[in-house]
Design an enzyme around this catalytic site. Structure first.
Site, short mmCIF file in Angstrom:
data_model
loop_
_atom_site.label_atom_id
_atom_site.label_comp_id
_atom_site.label_asym_id
_atom_site.label_seq_id
_atom_site.Cartn_x
_atom_site.Cartn_y
_atom_site.Cartn_z
N LYS A 207 -73.83 6.78 33.66
CA LYS A 207 -73.99 5.68 34.59
C LYS A 207 -73.07 5.91 35.78
O LYS A 207 -71.85 6.02 35.64
CB LYS A 207 -73.63 4.36 33.90
CG LYS A 207 -73.69 3.17 34.84
CD LYS A 207 -73.52 1.87 34.10
CE LYS A 207 -73.47 0.71 35.08
NZ LYS A 207 -73.29 -0.57 34.42
N LYS A 261 -78.61 6.37 34.72
CA LYS A 261 -78.74 5.23 35.62
C LYS A 261 -77.90 5.45 36.88
O LYS A 261 -76.75 5.86 36.74
CB LYS A 261 -78.24 4.00 34.88
CG LYS A 261 -78.25 2.73 35.66
CD LYS A 261 -77.61 1.64 34.86
CE LYS A 261 -77.46 0.45 35.76
NZ LYS A 261 -76.68 -0.59 35.18
C1 PBG Z 1 -73.27 -3.87 33.96
C2 PBG Z 1 -74.59 -3.52 34.53
C3 PBG Z 1 -74.92 -3.34 35.87
C4 PBG Z 1 -76.28 -3.05 35.92
C5 PBG Z 1 -76.76 -3.08 34.62
N1 PBG Z 1 -75.69 -3.36 33.77
C6 PBG Z 1 -74.08 -3.50 37.08
C7 PBG Z 1 -72.96 -2.65 37.38
O1 PBG Z 1 -72.62 -1.70 36.68
O2 PBG Z 1 -72.34 -2.94 38.39
C8 PBG Z 1 -77.06 -2.77 37.16
C9 PBG Z 1 -78.54 -2.91 37.06
C10 PBG Z 1 -79.24 -2.94 38.35
O3 PBG Z 1 -78.69 -2.69 39.43
O4 PBG Z 1 -80.44 -3.25 38.31
N2 PBG Z 1 -73.33 -4.92 33.05
#
Ligand code: PBG
Length: 336
Positions: A207, A261
């Site tokens: 991520k 992601k």
């Molecule tokens: C964290 C989380 C995020 C997203 C999914 N889970 C936000 C982040 O890491 O700031 C982002 C998903 C998206 O942008 O659609 N709980």
């Protein structure tokens, strides 16, 4: 000798003609080897405590923060369309420094989760995002030290407790997204010790610290109140080698499936991960990817449906077996 390939049949030798297989939709459909099925798609859903009508998210046209009631309806619609799963995000009315609502058995996520499981739990997989940022008043994904840094190891205990709360509320799969070192192992240990050895972990393994999460932070009301997430999420300027390291560690700690992601800007990473592992690989088409397409389409600058289809097929082609997308229901309906 003929000069140049353009001469075609006039050249005196059988010219290779890849175009033969592109003549007509039926032939193209027959030979296509990258396909998308409704069951490959997972729909992210937001549920908010203390609202009585769904609240639109301006930066994500068409996406809302649901009430418990409207959430059920969206889930039924997704199930009817054949979508493979849902992933739930909760927004509590009250936030504090330790994100107490995240593992409160009567917290909004746990209540909504139980609703979903009873409503559509036999038809699709109900997953939960497992993190703290939606629940903390400072908006970070973990507990903070006195100096305001995210405390990795103290956070792991919280994640274990959240995993148990979500499993007790009926989550079929938990999906840790906080990028703390050791989070998968801590959650596995907590689930096994708490009587949930059968609940799988879909790890957000690779991520990245991405600006594409911008609209999500409006949706989940979780923008960090200071600093950013670059201290725990991956640096976009590192090659897929680091993603592989994260994935390998997560698998060693007991992850059952892994995620990359965002999706579209990280297709190279997705390909490397998909080639390296023997577990299901998911990709998350995140909020900013959604918002860009919706904004351009609203201006009449691109063909919305074709661009959506093209992005999803690109993610599939790069190796994702499962795709999380805010368009999941709509696309599934078109695919049927
Ligand atoms: C964290 C989380 C995020 C997203 C999914 N889970 C936000 C982040 O890491 O700031 C982002 C998903 C998206 O942008 O659609 N709980």
């Amino acid at each position: 000798m003929p000069s140049g390939a353009a001469a075609g049949g006039a050249v005196g030798f059988p010219l290779a003609r890849p175009r033969r297989l592109r003549r007509g939709g039926a032939l193209r459909r027959l030979v296509s080897d990258v396909r998308l099925h409704p069951a490959d798609l997972v729909l992210p859903l937001f549920v908010k405590e203390g609202i009585d009508t769904p609240a639109p998210i301006p930066s994500m046209p068409g996406v809302v923060q649901h009430t418990r009631e409207s959430l059920r309806k969206a889930a039924v619609e997704a199930a009817r369309a054949g979508v493979g799963g849902l992933i739930l995000f909760g927004i509590p009315a009250d936030k504090d420094s330790r994100g107490s609502a995240a593992d409160d058995s009567s917290g909004i996520v746990q209540l909504a989760l139980a609703d979903l499981v009873s409503e559509v739990g036999d038809d699709l997989v109900i997953m939960t995002d497992l993190c703290l940022d939606e629940y903390t008043d400072h908006g970070h994904c973990g507990l903070l030290t006195d100096k305001g840094e995210v405390d990795n190891d103290a956070t792991l205990e919280r994640y274990g407790s959240i995993a148990l709360a979500q499993a007790r509320a009926g989550a079929h799969v938990v999906a840790p997204s906080g990028m703390m070192d050791g989070q998968v192992g801590a959650i596995r240990t907590a689930l096994d010790g708490g009587g949930f050895p059968d609940v799988p972990i879909l790890a957000y393994s690779a991520k990245y610290a991405s600006a594409f999460y911008g609209p999500f932070r409006d949706a989940a009301e979780c923008a960090p109140q200071f600093g950013d997430r670059a201290g725990y999420q991956q640096d976009p300027a590192r090659s897929a080698v680091e993603a592989l390291r994260e994935v390998t560690l997560d698998l060693a700690e007991g992850a059952d499936a892994v995620m990359v992601k965002p999706a579209l800007a990280y297709l190279d990473v997705l390909r490397v991960v998909a080639d390296a592992v023997d577990v299901p690989v998911a990709a998350y088409q995140v909020s900013g990817e959604y918002a860009m397409v919706e904004a351009a389409a609203a201006n009449g600058w691109i063909d919305r449906e074709r661009v959506i289809a093209e992005t999803l097929i690109a993610i599939r082609r790069a190796g994702a077996q499962i795709i999380l997308s805010y368009w999941a229901t709509e696309v599934a309906q078109r695919l049927r």
